[in-house]
Design a protein around this motif. Structure first.
Motif, short mmCIF file in Angstrom:
data_model
loop_
_atom_site.label_atom_id
_atom_site.label_comp_id
_atom_site.label_asym_id
_atom_site.label_seq_id
_atom_site.Cartn_x
_atom_site.Cartn_y
_atom_site.Cartn_z
N GLU A 86 0.84 -1.19 0.00
CA GLU A 86 0.00 0.00 0.00
C GLU A 86 0.88 1.25 0.00
OE1 GLU A 86 -4.01 1.70 2.12
OE2 GLU A 86 -2.98 0.00 3.02
N GLY A 87 0.58 2.17 -0.92
CA GLY A 87 1.35 3.39 -1.05
C GLY A 87 2.44 3.33 -2.12
N ARG A 118 -3.37 0.44 -3.57
CA ARG A 118 -4.27 0.51 -2.43
C ARG A 118 -4.59 -0.93 -2.07
NH1 ARG A 118 -9.81 2.82 -3.74
NH2 ARG A 118 -10.32 0.66 -4.00
N GLU A 119 -4.25 -1.34 -0.89
CA GLU A 119 -4.40 -2.74 -0.51
C GLU A 119 -5.86 -3.10 -0.28
OE1 GLU A 119 -2.68 -6.02 2.64
OE2 GLU A 119 -1.96 -3.97 2.71
N GLU A 120 -6.21 -4.24 -0.80
CA GLU A 120 -7.54 -4.79 -0.60
C GLU A 120 -7.38 -6.31 -0.62
OE1 GLU A 120 -11.37 -5.09 -3.41
OE2 GLU A 120 -10.80 -3.06 -2.87
N HIS A 170 -5.52 -4.78 -6.15
CA HIS A 170 -6.05 -3.45 -6.46
C HIS A 170 -4.93 -2.43 -6.63
CE1 HIS A 170 -8.60 -0.14 -7.09
NE2 HIS A 170 -9.65 -0.65 -6.54
N GLU A 200 -4.87 1.86 -7.49
CA GLU A 200 -5.69 3.07 -7.66
C GLU A 200 -4.97 3.95 -8.66
OE1 GLU A 200 -5.99 6.49 -4.62
OE2 GLU A 200 -7.63 5.12 -4.20
#
Length: 106
Positions: free
Chosen positions: A44-45, A90-92, A100, A102
């Motif tokens: 994430e990021g 973006r972690e999902e 995912h 973004e």
């Protein structure tokens, strides 16, 4: 890259066609991005640049193109890094797999 049926479950694509616009949402498993970019620490990021495009070559329909990020060349060329947009992970979690990205238009 070949994907097993189980791996394909981590992908998701959805489109919406409006009066003056269209949108696409897409989920990509992190293992696909890691394989393409050759890195294993996507999280994430994390940021990277890319573009998505479509070419219509349907018989009877005038050939046309579209892309997520504008392509600034006289002839369609969707592989120009200078025309890429930035993507942010973006972690999902879906079915136990991280997925995912973004997409941020810049």
């Amino acid at each position: 890259m070949q994907f097993s049926g189980e791996m394909r479950k981590a992908f998701c694509c959805c489109s919406c066609i409006g009066k003056n616009e269209w949108t696409i949402s897409m989920r990509l498993p992190l293992f696909v991005l890691a394989d393409i970019y050759g890195i294993s620490d996507l999280k994430e990021g994390s940021r990277f640049s890319c573009n998505f495009y479509k070419v219509c070559e349907t018989e009877g329909v005038k050939r046309h193109y579209a892309s997520f990020a504008p392509v600034r060349s006289e002839t369609p060329d969707f592989h120009r890094p200078q025309d890429f947009a930035e993507a942010v992970i973006r972690e999902e979690i879906r079915d136990g797999l991280q997925c995912h990205a973004e997409w941020i238009k810049i």
